[in-house]
Every structure is written in C-alpha cells, then in structure tokens.
Write an enzyme that holds these catalytic residues in place. Sequence first.
Site, short mmCIF file in Angstrom:
data_model
loop_
_atom_site.label_atom_id
_atom_site.label_comp_id
_atom_site.label_asym_id
_atom_site.label_seq_id
_atom_site.Cartn_x
_atom_site.Cartn_y
_atom_site.Cartn_z
N GLY A 80 -17.36 -67.47 12.27
CA GLY A 80 -18.05 -68.71 11.98
C GLY A 80 -17.92 -69.64 13.16
O GLY A 80 -17.39 -70.74 13.06
N GLU A 103 -21.58 -65.71 13.73
CA GLU A 103 -22.18 -66.87 13.07
C GLU A 103 -23.33 -66.40 12.20
O GLU A 103 -24.18 -65.63 12.64
CB GLU A 103 -22.67 -67.87 14.12
CG GLU A 103 -23.44 -69.05 13.59
CD GLU A 103 -22.65 -69.87 12.58
OE1 GLU A 103 -23.20 -70.14 11.50
OE2 GLU A 103 -21.49 -70.23 12.87
N ILE A 104 -23.38 -66.88 10.96
CA ILE A 104 -24.38 -66.42 10.00
C ILE A 104 -25.70 -67.18 10.12
O ILE A 104 -26.76 -66.64 9.80
CB ILE A 104 -23.82 -66.53 8.56
CG1 ILE A 104 -24.67 -65.73 7.57
CG2 ILE A 104 -23.69 -67.99 8.13
CD1 ILE A 104 -24.07 -65.64 6.19
N ASN A 138 -22.97 -61.52 9.03
CA ASN A 138 -22.16 -62.03 7.93
C ASN A 138 -20.80 -61.35 8.00
O ASN A 138 -20.64 -60.21 7.56
CB ASN A 138 -22.83 -61.76 6.58
CG ASN A 138 -22.10 -62.40 5.42
OD1 ASN A 138 -20.94 -62.79 5.54
ND2 ASN A 138 -22.78 -62.51 4.29
N ALA A 139 -19.83 -62.04 8.56
CA ALA A 139 -18.50 -61.45 8.75
C ALA A 139 -17.81 -61.14 7.43
O ALA A 139 -16.92 -60.29 7.39
CB ALA A 139 -17.62 -62.39 9.59
N LEU A 158 -11.97 -71.57 12.05
CA LEU A 158 -11.86 -73.00 12.34
C LEU A 158 -12.90 -73.79 11.55
O LEU A 158 -14.10 -73.57 11.69
CB LEU A 158 -12.06 -73.24 13.84
CG LEU A 158 -11.17 -72.39 14.77
CD1 LEU A 158 -11.41 -72.77 16.23
CD2 LEU A 158 -9.69 -72.53 14.41
N ASP A 161 -16.33 -73.33 5.68
CA ASP A 161 -16.92 -73.99 4.52
C ASP A 161 -15.89 -74.08 3.40
O ASP A 161 -15.36 -73.06 2.97
CB ASP A 161 -18.13 -73.17 4.06
CG ASP A 161 -18.97 -73.89 3.01
OD1 ASP A 161 -18.44 -74.80 2.35
OD2 ASP A 161 -20.15 -73.53 2.86
N SER A 236 -13.85 -77.10 19.45
CA SER A 236 -15.04 -76.85 18.63
C SER A 236 -15.74 -78.17 18.34
O SER A 236 -15.12 -79.24 18.33
CB SER A 236 -14.67 -76.17 17.31
OG SER A 236 -13.98 -77.06 16.46
#
Length: 257
Positions: A80, A103-104, A138-139, A158, A161, A236
């Site tokens: 993410g 990253e999705i 999608n990890a 980090l 959600d 970040s």
Amino acid sequence: MARDSEDQDMETETNGAAEGLDPTSAVTGLPQKRFYRQRAHSNPIADHSFDYPARPEDVNWRALYPSIQPDQKVTFADIGCGYGGFLVTLGEMFPEKFSIGMEIRVKVSDYVMDRITALRHKSGEAGAYKNIACLRTNAMKYLPNYFAKGQLEKMFFLYPDPHFKRAKHKWRIINQALLSEYAYVLKKGGLVYTMTDVEDLHQWIVQHMEEHPLYERLKEEEEQSDPITPKLYQSSEEGAKVVRNKGDHFLAIFRRL
C-alpha cells in the site's frame, strides 16, 4: 477522519493528462499529483481486474528493474505504497537492495510508476532509482504469487486503511490469516514495520501480531535504533500530512521468528 473507501465520494478528479494537459511539472520534471488524484482507499474485497503471475518464478522482474541480475531478488516490500514517498526513500537509503511498492489504486500506482521513470531520467547518477518499482496489485490476495518462501527481508505497512466499522475489521490488512502469508514470504529474522495515526488500529495490529506465534515485537530501544524508524514519520505523503496536522504516530516493529 473518514477513510473507509465505501464511505467516500466515489467521484475522482478528472485526469488532466487525458484532457491534453501535461501532468509533468516544468519546474521539477516530476509528475504532478493533482493529475492522479483518487479516493483515499480502495475496497480490497472488490473484484478488481488484475494480471498476476501463477507463481513467483513467472514474475518478470527485469521489466521493472533494468539492472537486476538473475541471482538478485526483491527483498523490501512497501504494501500500500500510496504516492511512493517512502518507496523513494528506501531506494535512496538502500541502493544495493531492490524494493517494490504495491498499490491497489490505479491512478495512484500510475503516478508512482511515472514518478520513478522521471526520477531515473532526471538523476545524473548511473543506476539511480533503478532499484525501486511499483506494481498495481491487491497484496491481500496475490502476495504469494510474487514472492517465494523467505524471500523478503522487510515489509512495510504505513498508514493502512483503518476500516473503522466493526463489520469491516476483517478487511484490515493486518489479520490472523494474512499474517501467516506474510510469515511465509518473510525470511526468519525479517522485520515488519507498522505505522498509523489511528490508535485503535495500532492496538489491533499489536494484539494480532503478538498473538501470532511467528512474530515478536521489537523492544522500544531496538525500534529507535533502527535507521529506518525516523523515515517512517515523514517520508510518506500520509506521514507528512499527520506531522503537518500535529497528529499522533503509533509505531510497532515486529521480527519474524
């Protein structure tokens, strides 16, 4: 702070590049984030369309890292990765390591890919930023498709959600089932770095990690002596925003047993 993707306005900003505007800054030579805006989070359970390898041996890492050799492996994973600020920092801190951002969100991952391409072209150093790359995937579903057993040395979660609603806690990226998958791809002694500005999520992470038999939390002095720790707060984009808003940071680092 409303972050659940399903509670967000589904409308995203228009991509200026599609309207004929140049998304690249004339000053920095880097892509401008305003052309890649998207909602804060994406539903990880939704049926997104992804291309993914059947097994780690099928991944064409050379397409992402021009200088990677057959005997070299990706060993750092930023899960993410957002807009890639921390991923870029990893590339600078560890030039000998290959780091991947996962990253999705499609526009956000496009931004990170364009950012890395621009940094490679802009840098005058041979090989600069060729040790970092970004994948849209999608990890929570496909991590074992990319990494072999014990391949990773470090994983980073980090500002994930929080999924505030109790019914959606099962969607949190730290849960008992996924922790076993993370343990599979992590080498023994590997580290999991977690950072959030939501205390409830921090407590959830600590509880689930400590309950899992394959992890132990680092002592505070170990966390603070890690050279990566200071970078977790501001590298970040989300972390920098928390600092600007004078919010709280909750850090926990765990070792794979």
